[in-house]
Design a protein around this motif. Structure first.
Motif, PDB file in Angstrom:
ATOM      1  N   SER A 190      -2.664  15.605  -2.308  1.00 23.31           N
ATOM      2  CA  SER A 190      -2.370  16.228  -3.599  1.00 23.31           C
ATOM      3  C   SER A 190      -2.055  17.697  -3.342  1.00 23.31           C
ATOM      4  O   SER A 190      -2.296  18.219  -2.242  1.00 23.31           O
ATOM      5  CB  SER A 190      -3.580  16.108  -4.526  1.00 23.31           C
ATOM      6  OG  SER A 190      -4.657  16.881  -4.001  1.00 23.31           O
ATOM      7  N   TYR A 226       8.100   6.035  -1.563  1.00 27.62           N
ATOM      8  CA  TYR A 226       7.481   7.319  -1.911  1.00 27.62           C
ATOM      9  C   TYR A 226       7.730   7.695  -3.377  1.00 27.62           C
ATOM     10  O   TYR A 226       7.155   8.643  -3.877  1.00 27.62           O
ATOM     11  CB  TYR A 226       8.044   8.441  -1.040  1.00 27.62           C
ATOM     12  CG  TYR A 226       7.706   8.312   0.422  1.00 27.62           C
ATOM     13  CD1 TYR A 226       6.456   8.666   0.892  1.00 27.62           C
ATOM     14  CD2 TYR A 226       8.640   7.833   1.336  1.00 27.62           C
ATOM     15  CE1 TYR A 226       6.135   8.554   2.237  1.00 27.62           C
ATOM     16  CE2 TYR A 226       8.344   7.721   2.690  1.00 27.62           C
ATOM     17  CZ  TYR A 226       7.088   8.080   3.125  1.00 27.62           C
ATOM     18  OH  TYR A 226       6.783   7.963   4.456  1.00 27.62           O
ATOM     19  N   LYS A 236      -0.267   7.382   2.139  1.00 29.07           N
ATOM     20  CA  LYS A 236      -1.325   8.292   1.725  1.00 29.07           C
ATOM     21  C   LYS A 236      -0.860   9.736   1.835  1.00 29.07           C
ATOM     22  O   LYS A 236      -0.816  10.299   2.922  1.00 29.07           O
ATOM     23  CB  LYS A 236      -2.569   8.046   2.575  1.00 29.07           C
ATOM     24  CG  LYS A 236      -3.178   6.663   2.340  1.00 29.07           C
ATOM     25  CD  LYS A 236      -4.375   6.418   3.228  1.00 29.07           C
ATOM     26  CE  LYS A 236      -4.950   5.018   2.998  1.00 29.07           C
ATOM     27  NZ  LYS A 236      -6.090   4.727   3.879  1.00 29.07           N
ATOM     28  N   THR A 254       2.854   9.716  -9.504  1.00 29.03           N
ATOM     29  CA  THR A 254       1.410   9.904  -9.516  1.00 29.03           C
ATOM     30  C   THR A 254       0.919   9.790 -10.961  1.00 29.03           C
ATOM     31  O   THR A 254       1.686   9.904 -11.923  1.00 29.03           O
ATOM     32  CB  THR A 254       1.043  11.298  -8.986  1.00 29.03           C
ATOM     33  OG1 THR A 254       1.657  12.292  -9.830  1.00 29.03           O
ATOM     34  CG2 THR A 254       1.513  11.473  -7.559  1.00 29.03           C
ATOM     35  N   ARG A 282       0.851  -1.187   0.000  1.00 28.58           N
ATOM     36  CA  ARG A 282       0.000   0.000   0.000  1.00 28.58           C
ATOM     37  C   ARG A 282       0.890   1.240   0.000  1.00 28.58           C
ATOM     38  O   ARG A 282       1.819   1.345   0.801  1.00 28.58           O
ATOM     39  CB  ARG A 282      -0.907   0.029   1.225  1.00 28.58           C
ATOM     40  CG  ARG A 282      -1.952  -1.055   1.229  1.00 28.58           C
ATOM     41  CD  ARG A 282      -2.903  -0.869   2.393  1.00 28.58           C
ATOM     42  NE  ARG A 282      -2.195  -0.879   3.657  1.00 28.58           N
ATOM     43  CZ  ARG A 282      -2.762  -0.579   4.817  1.00 28.58           C
ATOM     44  NH1 ARG A 282      -4.015  -0.197   4.854  1.00 28.58           N
ATOM     45  NH2 ARG A 282      -2.067  -0.626   5.936  1.00 28.58           N
ATOM     46  N   LYS A 304     -10.903  12.372   4.216  1.00 25.42           N
ATOM     47  CA  LYS A 304      -9.855  11.397   4.512  1.00 25.42           C
ATOM     48  C   LYS A 304      -9.190  11.727   5.854  1.00 25.42           C
ATOM     49  O   LYS A 304      -9.213  12.870   6.312  1.00 25.42           O
ATOM     50  CB  LYS A 304      -8.798  11.369   3.409  1.00 25.42           C
ATOM     51  CG  LYS A 304      -8.050  12.682   3.209  1.00 25.42           C
ATOM     52  CD  LYS A 304      -6.850  12.507   2.276  1.00 25.42           C
ATOM     53  CE  LYS A 304      -7.258  12.152   0.874  1.00 25.42           C
ATOM     54  NZ  LYS A 304      -6.081  12.067  -0.030  1.00 25.42           N
ATOM     55  N   HIS A 361       4.367  12.268   4.729  1.00 28.57           N
ATOM     56  CA  HIS A 361       4.188  11.538   3.471  1.00 28.57           C
ATOM     57  C   HIS A 361       4.084  12.520   2.298  1.00 28.57           C
ATOM     58  O   HIS A 361       4.638  12.283   1.223  1.00 28.57           O
ATOM     59  CB  HIS A 361       2.899  10.704   3.518  1.00 28.57           C
ATOM     60  CG  HIS A 361       2.959   9.546   4.463  1.00 28.57           C
ATOM     61  ND1 HIS A 361       4.102   8.818   4.693  1.00 28.57           N
ATOM     62  CD2 HIS A 361       1.989   8.978   5.229  1.00 28.57           C
ATOM     63  CE1 HIS A 361       3.831   7.858   5.567  1.00 28.57           C
ATOM     64  NE2 HIS A 361       2.567   7.939   5.920  1.00 28.57           N
ATOM     65  N   THR A 362       3.354  13.600   2.521  1.00 30.21           N
ATOM     66  CA  THR A 362       3.138  14.592   1.458  1.00 30.21           C
ATOM     67  C   THR A 362       4.452  15.262   1.078  1.00 30.21           C
ATOM     68  O   THR A 362       4.745  15.453  -0.114  1.00 30.21           O
ATOM     69  CB  THR A 362       2.111  15.647   1.922  1.00 30.21           C
ATOM     70  OG1 THR A 362       0.902  14.976   2.294  1.00 30.21           O
ATOM     71  CG2 THR A 362       1.821  16.650   0.818  1.00 30.21           C
ATOM     72  N   THR A 366       6.472  12.643  -1.001  1.00 26.31           N
ATOM     73  CA  THR A 366       5.904  12.342  -2.310  1.00 26.31           C
ATOM     74  C   THR A 366       6.004  13.521  -3.267  1.00 26.31           C
ATOM     75  O   THR A 366       6.433  13.369  -4.418  1.00 26.31           O
ATOM     76  CB  THR A 366       4.422  11.922  -2.158  1.00 26.31           C
ATOM     77  OG1 THR A 366       4.351  10.784  -1.298  1.00 26.31           O
ATOM     78  CG2 THR A 366       3.821  11.559  -3.505  1.00 26.31           C
ATOM     79  N   THR A 381       0.742  12.307   7.788  1.00 27.10           N
ATOM     80  CA  THR A 381       0.277  12.556   6.424  1.00 27.10           C
ATOM     81  C   THR A 381       1.097  13.681   5.804  1.00 27.10           C
ATOM     82  O   THR A 381       1.431  13.642   4.613  1.00 27.10           O
ATOM     83  CB  THR A 381      -1.219  12.953   6.421  1.00 27.10           C
ATOM     84  OG1 THR A 381      -1.963  11.953   7.100  1.00 27.10           O
ATOM     85  CG2 THR A 381      -1.738  13.097   4.997  1.00 27.10           C
TER      86      THR A 381
END
Length: 328
Positions: free
Chosen positions: A155, A310, A152, A314, A149, A270, A279-280, A283, A276
């Motif tokens: 965007s 990561y 998350k 996208t 997975r 979400k 993660h952002t 990414t 998060t």
């Protein structure tokens, strides 16, 4: 019959099976020896003290190695759960018993079972290295296949929506700091105002394994951090403090709650947490062309494979690449 007498009888009976002896003489001799000791029988319904002692020794050793209190608490919780199910001396614990223990958690995700196995491998590996055990019973146990997975991340549009939804200087500063630095929650929680280097727009944080690294603030993060600090009237050294008196360092749970409030204000359905934002950071920087080794260093990852997860492009980035490089 007390525990000492029971032990004496069991040992005398065992010796008499091996060689012809006078059992009464053996008992008398054993009785003299056992008077020097306090003997306690371990009941089948209680954790063996040998296992408890070894767990404490293991945790003490890991504390000296620099493991964080959070990690040590996690180890203690997992090992206590194990000890209550497998109530034996460590040298009597078999591979099969460990498998049965792990298999009893059918309701848990594979990642949770894998974490339990990881703790047990660390524990029994240490016991073997320290020569408490001759053989590590976890060696033959393979971790469950990881659930593939992707982390998350938000965007760019969702990130901007969070920014616009902040209602206070405090909320915006928290959001920008977490995103710009890519720090773990524990790392941000420990920061003090004096840690900020305004000349370089950076600070040093203490990460996993007590390792120090430098992280950086964006111009947006520095601007909103200054606004937040200028409006504070407390004398707390902490970078993030409570809203009400007595002002004190905001707990990790408090930081999580504040990010959750921002997400609710933004109307995002979400689950969004400080992690998060980490993660952002990872990414979006990688999708924007950042070198993976540099991102690894900024995140404080020891293993490059951890950062590699990561590096999944996208759909938007894949479309851009196709459009840009396809030979027509």
């Amino acid at each position: 019959m007390n525990a000492g007498e029971q032990l004496m009888s069991d040992v005398a009976a065992y010796i008499s099976e091996l060689v012809p002896v006078n059992i009464e003489q053996v008992k008398n001799k054993l009785s003299m020896i056992l008077t020097k000791y306090h003997v306690k029988k371990v009941e089948k319904t209680e954790v063996h003290p040998d296992l408890t002692d070894k767990i404490q020794l293991f945790l003490s050793a890991k504390k000296l190695e620099g493991l964080s209190p959070v990690t040590l608490d996690s180890y203690l919780l997992e090992l206590n759960t194990f000890s209550k199910k497998v109530m034996k001396r460590v040298e009597d614990i078999t591979t099969a018993e460990i498998r049965v223990f792990l298999g009893s958690f059918e309701h848990l995700k594979l990642s949770s079972v894998s974490r339990k196995l990881s703790v047990l491998k660390s524990f029994f590996g240490w016991l073997t290295a320290e020569e408490f055990l001759q053989r590590d019973p976890t060696t033959k146990i393979k971790p469950p296949k990881k659930e593939k997975r992707l982390p998350k991340a938000l965007s760019i549009e969702e990130l901007e929506l969070l920014r616009e939804s902040c209602k206070t200087n405090r909320q915006r500063a928290f959001l920008e700091i977490l995103y710009a630095t890519g720090c773990r929650l524990s790392e941000v929680h420990a920061l003090n105002k004096s840690d900020i280097n305004y000349r370089t727009s950076s600070c040093r944080v203490i990460g996993k394994g007590n390792k120090e690294r430098e992280v950086y603030f964006s111009p947006k993060a520095m601007y909103h951090l200054r606004k937040y600090l200028m409006n504070r009237t407390d004398d707390s050294e902490a970078l993030m403090v409570t809203e009400r008196k007595p002002y004190r360092r905001l707990s990790q749970r408090g930081i999580q709650r504040e990010i959750g409030i921002i997400a609710k204000q933004a109307g995002l359905d979400k689950k969004i947490s400080p992690h998060t934002m980490r993660h952002t950071f990872a990414t979006l920087t990688l999708n924007n062309g950042a070198d993976i080794a540099a991102v690894q260093a900024l995140l404080g990852h020891e293993d490059p494979a951890t950062t590699q997860i990561y590096a999944q492009l996208t759909e938007e980035k894949k479309r851009e690449t196709h459009k840009k490089y396809l030979v027509m």
